[in-house]
Motif scaffolding. Structure first.
Motif, mmCIF file in Angstrom:
data_model
loop_
_atom_site.group_PDB
_atom_site.id
_atom_site.type_symbol
_atom_site.label_atom_id
_atom_site.label_comp_id
_atom_site.label_asym_id
_atom_site.label_seq_id
_atom_site.Cartn_x
_atom_site.Cartn_y
_atom_site.Cartn_z
ATOM 1 N N ASP A 85 0.667 -1.160 0.021
ATOM 2 C CA ASP A 85 0.000 0.056 0.087
ATOM 3 C C ASP A 85 0.893 1.177 -0.066
ATOM 4 O O ASP A 85 0.765 2.181 -0.739
ATOM 5 C CB ASP A 85 -0.892 0.046 1.192
ATOM 6 C CG ASP A 85 -2.052 -1.124 1.097
ATOM 7 O OD1 ASP A 85 -2.270 -1.703 0.008
ATOM 8 O OD2 ASP A 85 -2.706 -1.346 2.224
ATOM 9 N N TYR A 86 1.827 1.252 0.912
ATOM 10 C CA TYR A 86 2.882 2.424 1.012
ATOM 11 C C TYR A 86 3.545 2.755 -0.440
ATOM 12 O O TYR A 86 3.559 3.856 -1.024
ATOM 13 C CB TYR A 86 3.913 2.239 2.154
ATOM 14 C CG TYR A 86 4.923 3.232 2.041
ATOM 15 C CD1 TYR A 86 4.529 4.449 2.809
ATOM 16 C CD2 TYR A 86 6.233 3.121 1.290
ATOM 17 C CE1 TYR A 86 5.667 5.292 2.794
ATOM 18 C CE2 TYR A 86 6.933 3.968 1.431
ATOM 19 C CZ TYR A 86 6.778 5.270 2.126
ATOM 20 O OH TYR A 86 7.681 6.249 1.945
ATOM 21 N N TYR A 87 4.013 1.694 -0.929
ATOM 22 C CA TYR A 87 4.809 1.776 -2.123
ATOM 23 C C TYR A 87 3.869 2.230 -3.270
ATOM 24 O O TYR A 87 4.310 3.001 -4.337
ATOM 25 C CB TYR A 87 5.750 0.778 -2.495
ATOM 26 C CG TYR A 87 6.904 0.821 -1.837
ATOM 27 C CD1 TYR A 87 7.758 1.759 -1.799
ATOM 28 C CD2 TYR A 87 7.169 0.060 -0.594
ATOM 29 C CE1 TYR A 87 8.949 2.128 -1.021
ATOM 30 C CE2 TYR A 87 8.299 0.078 0.228
ATOM 31 C CZ TYR A 87 9.180 1.010 0.012
ATOM 32 O OH TYR A 87 10.249 1.301 0.756
ATOM 33 N N SER A 88 2.495 1.667 -3.467
ATOM 34 C CA SER A 88 1.648 2.078 -4.490
ATOM 35 C C SER A 88 1.407 3.370 -4.506
ATOM 36 O O SER A 88 1.348 4.063 -5.633
ATOM 37 C CB SER A 88 0.427 1.262 -4.172
ATOM 38 O OG SER A 88 0.507 -0.227 -4.371
ATOM 39 N N ARG A 89 1.203 3.939 -3.222
ATOM 40 C CA ARG A 89 0.781 5.338 -2.975
ATOM 41 C C ARG A 89 2.096 6.120 -3.489
ATOM 42 O O ARG A 89 2.096 7.306 -3.953
ATOM 43 C CB ARG A 89 0.520 5.831 -1.608
ATOM 44 C CG ARG A 89 -1.009 5.420 -1.395
ATOM 45 C CD ARG A 89 -1.536 5.994 0.156
ATOM 46 N NE ARG A 89 -0.313 5.567 1.105
ATOM 47 C CZ ARG A 89 -0.307 4.658 1.869
ATOM 48 N NH1 ARG A 89 -1.075 3.355 1.791
ATOM 49 N NH2 ARG A 89 0.410 4.524 2.838
ATOM 50 N N GLN A 90 3.134 5.682 -2.903
ATOM 51 C CA GLN A 90 4.452 6.619 -3.176
ATOM 52 C C GLN A 90 4.911 6.505 -4.585
ATOM 53 O O GLN A 90 5.328 7.803 -4.912
ATOM 54 C CB GLN A 90 5.581 5.717 -2.305
ATOM 55 C CG GLN A 90 7.070 6.501 -2.454
ATOM 56 C CD GLN A 90 7.073 7.683 -1.406
ATOM 57 O OE1 GLN A 90 6.368 7.655 -0.748
ATOM 58 N NE2 GLN A 90 8.100 8.423 -1.601
ATOM 59 N N TYR A 91 4.640 5.538 -5.233
ATOM 60 C CA TYR A 91 5.222 5.600 -6.808
ATOM 61 C C TYR A 91 4.116 5.636 -7.768
ATOM 62 O O TYR A 91 4.213 5.390 -8.828
ATOM 63 C CB TYR A 91 5.995 4.349 -7.032
ATOM 64 C CG TYR A 91 7.294 4.451 -6.282
ATOM 65 C CD1 TYR A 91 8.076 5.223 -6.727
ATOM 66 C CD2 TYR A 91 7.540 3.551 -5.252
ATOM 67 C CE1 TYR A 91 9.380 5.249 -5.985
ATOM 68 C CE2 TYR A 91 8.699 3.543 -4.469
ATOM 69 C CZ TYR A 91 9.631 4.562 -4.756
ATOM 70 O OH TYR A 91 11.013 4.691 -4.159
ATOM 71 N N ARG A 92 2.719 5.849 -7.151
ATOM 72 C CA ARG A 92 1.508 5.924 -7.834
ATOM 73 C C ARG A 92 1.317 4.713 -8.925
ATOM 74 O O ARG A 92 0.932 4.906 -10.310
ATOM 75 C CB ARG A 92 1.339 7.098 -8.527
ATOM 76 C CG ARG A 92 1.168 8.410 -7.741
ATOM 77 C CD ARG A 92 0.952 9.624 -8.351
ATOM 78 N NE ARG A 92 0.789 10.797 -7.427
ATOM 79 C CZ ARG A 92 1.565 11.687 -6.886
ATOM 80 N NH1 ARG A 92 3.067 11.469 -7.586
ATOM 81 N NH2 ARG A 92 1.425 12.521 -6.084
ATOM 82 N N ASP A 93 1.756 3.410 -8.605
ATOM 83 C CA ASP A 93 1.752 2.382 -9.423
ATOM 84 C C ASP A 93 1.272 0.895 -8.379
ATOM 85 O O ASP A 93 2.016 0.721 -7.533
ATOM 86 C CB ASP A 93 3.232 2.204 -10.050
ATOM 87 C CG ASP A 93 3.202 0.813 -10.763
ATOM 88 O OD1 ASP A 93 2.118 0.704 -11.405
ATOM 89 O OD2 ASP A 93 4.321 0.320 -11.051
#
Length: 96
Positions: A85-93
């Motif tokens: 979830d964090y990295y999906s938000r961080q990299y918008r992917d």
């Protein structure tokens, strides 16, 4: 299978381990003692840790036996989801 037959199907590295000698852990310990190396291994302190840290660790260890285990090789599901979830938000992917 007989031992000689098993040795024939093992890799050369595995065969070397069967013969005894220096284990990989002994070699790592030897290398960790070289000058300039910071050993991040297990360690054997000759002092007690901070009293509050010991108290909190003791409470965590005794609170729930199910939590006092090694994690699964893939990590805990909750942590994996939080990281995804964090990295999906961080990299918008979106991740898995």
């Amino acid at each position: 299978l007989r031992a000689s037959r098993i040795c024939m199907v093992l890799s050369s590295r595995a065969r070397a381990e069967l013969g005894g000698g220096v284990s990989q852990f002994a070699e790592i310990l030897r290398l960790a003692k070289q000058p300039g190396v910071i050993d991040l291994g297990q360690g054997f302190p000759d002092f007690l840790g901070d009293a509050l840290a010991r108290e909190v660790a003791s409470e965590a260890i005794t609170a729930d036996a199910a939590l006092n285990q090694y994690t699964a090789p893939m990590g805990s599901p909750g942590l994996r989801k939080a990281l995804a979830d964090y990295y999906s938000r961080q990299y918008r992917d979106p991740l898995g």
